[in-house]
Scaffold this active site. Structure first.
Site, PDB file in Angstrom:
ATOM      1  N   HIS A  96     -17.700  19.867 -16.620  1.00  0.00           N
ATOM      2  CA  HIS A  96     -17.193  18.687 -17.330  1.00  0.00           C
ATOM      3  C   HIS A  96     -17.821  18.624 -18.728  1.00  0.00           C
ATOM      4  CE1 HIS A  96     -15.914  17.443 -13.328  1.00  0.00           C
ATOM      5  NE2 HIS A  96     -15.346  16.352 -13.816  1.00  0.00           N
ATOM      6  N   SER A 123       6.497 -13.837  11.198  1.00  0.00           N
ATOM      7  CA  SER A 123       6.637 -14.750  10.059  1.00  0.00           C
ATOM      8  C   SER A 123       5.818 -16.034  10.242  1.00  0.00           C
ATOM      9  CB  SER A 123       8.117 -15.096   9.898  1.00  0.00           C
ATOM     10  OG  SER A 123       8.354 -15.655   8.650  1.00  0.00           O
ATOM     11  N   ASN A 140      11.020  -2.343  14.399  1.00  0.00           N
ATOM     12  CA  ASN A 140      10.261  -2.649  15.616  1.00  0.00           C
ATOM     13  C   ASN A 140       8.956  -1.840  15.664  1.00  0.00           C
ATOM     14  OD1 ASN A 140      10.926  -0.043  16.352  1.00  0.00           O
ATOM     15  ND2 ASN A 140      12.544  -0.661  17.777  1.00  0.00           N
ATOM     16  N   ASP A 186      14.717 -17.339   1.490  1.00  0.00           N
ATOM     17  CA  ASP A 186      15.153 -16.236   2.340  1.00  0.00           C
ATOM     18  C   ASP A 186      16.443 -15.604   1.826  1.00  0.00           C
ATOM     19  OD1 ASP A 186      13.101 -16.303   4.132  1.00  0.00           O
ATOM     20  OD2 ASP A 186      14.095 -17.692   5.505  1.00  0.00           O
ATOM     21  N   TYR A 221      14.812   1.081   5.593  1.00  0.00           N
ATOM     22  CA  TYR A 221      15.150   0.981   7.007  1.00  0.00           C
ATOM     23  C   TYR A 221      15.774  -0.380   7.282  1.00  0.00           C
ATOM     24  CZ  TYR A 221      15.199   1.495  11.942  1.00  0.00           C
ATOM     25  OH  TYR A 221      15.650   1.592  13.225  1.00  0.00           O
ATOM     26  N   GLU A 259       2.067 -16.914   4.474  1.00  0.00           N
ATOM     27  CA  GLU A 259       3.189 -16.159   3.907  1.00  0.00           C
ATOM     28  C   GLU A 259       4.069 -17.110   3.073  1.00  0.00           C
ATOM     29  OE1 GLU A 259       5.944 -14.910   6.883  1.00  0.00           O
ATOM     30  OE2 GLU A 259       6.942 -13.454   5.584  1.00  0.00           O
ATOM     31  N   HIS A 260       4.501 -18.218   3.677  1.00  0.00           N
ATOM     32  CA  HIS A 260       5.329 -19.219   2.981  1.00  0.00           C
ATOM     33  C   HIS A 260       4.561 -20.534   2.931  1.00  0.00           C
ATOM     34  CE1 HIS A 260       8.329 -16.621   5.175  1.00  0.00           C
ATOM     35  NE2 HIS A 260       8.804 -16.530   3.955  1.00  0.00           N
ATOM     36  N   HIS A 270      12.579 -17.471  14.222  1.00  0.00           N
ATOM     37  CA  HIS A 270      12.614 -16.037  13.967  1.00  0.00           C
ATOM     38  C   HIS A 270      12.143 -15.228  15.165  1.00  0.00           C
ATOM     39  CE1 HIS A 270      13.836 -15.012   9.948  1.00  0.00           C
ATOM     40  NE2 HIS A 270      13.127 -15.992   9.426  1.00  0.00           N
ATOM     41  N   GLN A 315      11.049 -21.188  10.647  1.00  0.00           N
ATOM     42  CA  GLN A 315      10.218 -20.014  10.908  1.00  0.00           C
ATOM     43  C   GLN A 315      10.121 -19.750  12.398  1.00  0.00           C
ATOM     44  OE1 GLN A 315       9.145 -17.821   8.536  1.00  0.00           O
ATOM     45  NE2 GLN A 315      10.508 -19.217   7.479  1.00  0.00           N
ATOM     46  N   GLU A 336     -24.567  13.479 -14.032  1.00  0.00           N
ATOM     47  CA  GLU A 336     -23.956  13.597 -12.701  1.00  0.00           C
ATOM     48  C   GLU A 336     -23.952  15.055 -12.221  1.00  0.00           C
ATOM     49  OE1 GLU A 336     -20.128  11.617 -12.785  1.00  0.00           O
ATOM     50  OE2 GLU A 336     -21.051   9.630 -12.910  1.00  0.00           O
ATOM     51  N   GLN A 361      12.908   8.308  14.563  1.00  0.00           N
ATOM     52  CA  GLN A 361      13.606   9.515  14.086  1.00  0.00           C
ATOM     53  C   GLN A 361      14.185   9.296  12.692  1.00  0.00           C
ATOM     54  OE1 GLN A 361      14.219   7.837  16.881  1.00  0.00           O
ATOM     55  NE2 GLN A 361      16.415   7.475  17.231  1.00  0.00           N
TER      56      GLN A 361
END
Lengths: 435, 435
Positions: free
Chosen positions: A420, A237, A214, A361, A130, A327-328, A262, A259, A415, A191
């Site tokens: 088995h 981020s 989003n 990045d 996406y 994250e970074h 963003h 950052q 068991e 969709q």
């Protein structure tokens, strides 16, 4: 005002915990809407996709115009300035080289009991990526999602990229081609996720869906998970910079702002061992904010979620970093390799004063899709492995079954799983009868 | 009656698709109840856990009796028959040996541009394993979850195992010790998952939660995901056997029943190239069902979800197997290695006539936690990697920044991310000024 916090403060622990617990995401409740859209696409297929695209993207498509044609892609790429194209190609080359080293190896061996064991990695048949439209339509993200799939050996890579009012970013098409995409569909939103999960007209279903989006896209990914695989749902981020006083405050300030720009929900934290240096960086941030193009976004992020933390020493800085699990993580210190040894949790580490996070990045090579919101404690950035799966292999010889079969039978009976036990016993009996 | 289906039937494709689309799970709607339990534990901690255990397990605990003591574990293990203990030890040894080979390697290299790149794998700090009570309390599952965590280097492994009415399975405690568990807490249900995610009294929060459970446990795992990592949510078990006519029908029938006996929703499918052999296996299943302990469960599974499919040849059999993407796949044919080359999607493959799937459940070595419901198209069984995460590493030298920095700057500007561009530019300017 960003949080300013010193290890000397009597309530340091409480305030640091409060920093960790900051809620940065408002989760819009779009789940009911998204459920309806997915149901509609699953039931009516392409007709639903066409209608939803008309409604949400104000763009008329039919089966013939659903995907960009090769000629359209050629024409779009021809409009890309040469410097941008060259930069994109360098990025693609470096990302490919890095990810090629992640390709896992198959293995197969026979052990002392006479049992052949192993595993084999195979790519998913088809991946769907996406790509958001509008402001967040980043060609670099197309490369970061498509190239690991391409390196993994995925034969069919579908991209969905909405073109609201018909507008699209030519660099996204250039990146799609560099990343080996099979097709780029001009659809978006929930969709598009539904079309990739269930199929719709010429869009055949995929096995794994990745890529940012989003709240609608994120909710749709959660809903189709199980039917297809998905990557993590990324949050806003974050960057953590650990810096000693020997840094240029302006360099560190630009890293923090890279950052912050963003997203208003992004978070930038500096941990330093020198309170005066921390104050200098904060002043540099304020100065830079006065001239930055995205000053409204970056300013809000820094004001609401930014922080300058003064640590006793680098060991305490590393401990705090492990609690943040960023994250970074930039280690702008004299001996960053040494400090890295004390870090247990981070999505990506940038070593030394000449490695701004922005390198990662675009052109560093490692992936920029990384775990956010402290999930680096238990998860990793996107990689070739996300587009592959491992099948375990066992082959037991008659000798091997005689060696390990009775134990399996014993455990199965303990068991209360009689069939088995019988599946092992009938073969052992046949062996014994033959002897 | 199980489905019987031949490639010669005119509606074969439609009926095979119907087989793939069979809904085997009724998803009990327990989400609201589970949300309440998690909220309660997150807010009130240990008090809530104690009350919920009283209510659901009819068992009175306090902080002191929350976990089994070492003496209690010793005493329980002393009651385990020697043969069962030896079988469990053999299983633990073989599972450890297999998973040790999965330990990933770190890497670090310098490329031609003067950029040092790499990655590093680290274990999660703490893992929480859920072990169901009652009938589904399988010591083998304790080993399959705990050992990969132990091999990964996880320092703290918490186990939650409910003891309804005070009852527990001594073999579970033996497996917990063999698997290196730090503690076994006598709690279960959604309250146990919440306690591991949020912490409760002496139970410290973990970073990753794995292990099977009922609908409440599964819903709780979904809800705490994000705060902690979780493994897949497993569906009912499945087996696909591809067998030629040279097999003993009884052997194949026990293999099919060894999945069917797990659960009324389990699914056992035989694909054979010989219709007469298929009919013989179906008769053998019926015969075996008359004497099997768990005949009610296995019979219902075979009747409702079982299938015998006659394929044109082994190539078609492999194609059908890829569409099924089975959790367990037995290749009971003359040259199973060759046939394996045509299989793209399966959780685990068992090669040859002497490798019943039950070997993989206990003592083979590979993990028995495997992707169900066609998710082997995009996911893998449990492994050491599930308890580790990868941090990517980059270090750019001044020479490296001169080589790749301008491309990053170009791409950042093309994405309208000015601070990203500035973070590279300020360092390049300083270099140029110094020259």
């Amino acid at each position: 005002m960003p949080v300013t916090l010193s290890h000397e403060a009597p309530d340091f622990e409480r305030r640091f915990d409060a920093l960790l617990d900051m809620k940065r995401e408002s989760s819009a409740d779009v789940d009911a809407t998204v459920a309806g859209i997915i149901e509609d696409v699953a039931t009516r297929g392409l007709d639903a996709v066409i209608e939803l695209t008309r409604r949400f993207d104000r763009w008329e498509i039919d089966e013939a115009s659903l995907a960009f044609t090769e000629a359209e892609i050629d024409a779009a790429i021809a409009t890309v300035p040469a410097a941008e194209m060259a930069a994109l190609e360098l990025a693609a080359e470096r990302i490919t080289a890095y990810h090629a080293r992640q390709l896992p190896e198959d293995d197969m061996w026979e052990d002392a009991a006479g049992v052949t064991l192993g595993w084999r990695w195979t790519p998913v048949d088809a991946a769907g990526l996406y790509v958001p439209g509008g402001l967040a339509s980043y060609p670099s993200s197309v490369l970061m999602n498509a190239i690991p799939a391409q390196v993994a050996g995925v034969r069919r890579i579908e991209i969905c990229a909405p073109t609201p009012d018909g507008r699209f970013n030519p660099l996204v098409l250039a990146a799609a081609r560099l990343g080996g995409a099979s097709r780029v569909w001009r659809i978006g939103g929930a969709q598009a996720i539904a079309a990739m999960a269930y199929g719709a007209g010429p869009i055949r279903p995929v096995d794994k869906i990745t890529g940012p989006g989003n709240a609608y896209v994120a909710a749709a990914k959660r809903r189709v998970f199980g039917r297809v695989g998905i990557d993590m749902i990324a949050g806003p981020s974050e960057i953590l910079v650990i810096a000693d006083a020997a840094n240029d405050p302006d360099w560190v300030a630009t890293d923090l702002l890279s950052q912050a720009e963003h997203d208003e929900s992004a978070q930038s934290i500096l941990i330093t061992t020198d309170a005066a240096f921390g104050a200098e960086v904060a002043r540099a941030v304020d100065r830079l904010l006065q001239r930055l193009e995205r000053t409204a976004i970056a300013g809000a992020s820094w004001r609401d979620f930014g922080a300058v933390v003064v640590a006793r020493d680098l060991t305490q800085a590393a401990e705090l970093a492990n609690r943040i699990a960023p994250e970074h993580l930039e280690l702008c210190v004299a001996n960053p390799e040494h400090l890295m040894g004390e870090i247990r949790h981070a999505g990506a580490i940038f070593l030394g004063r000449h490695t701004p996070e922005a390198i990662g990045d675009y052109v560093g090579g490692p992936n920029h899709v990384l775990p956010t919101a402290r999930s680096a404690r238990f998860s990793s950035g996107l990689s070739v492995l996300d587009y592959m799966k491992r099948t375990t292999i066992a082959r037991v010889s008659p000798r091997g079954l005689a060696a390990i079969g009775p134990a399996a039978e014993t455990l199965a009976r303990s068991e209360s799983l009689e069939a088995h036990a019988l599946s092992v016993r009938c073969r052992l009996d046949a062996q014994e009868a033959a002897e």
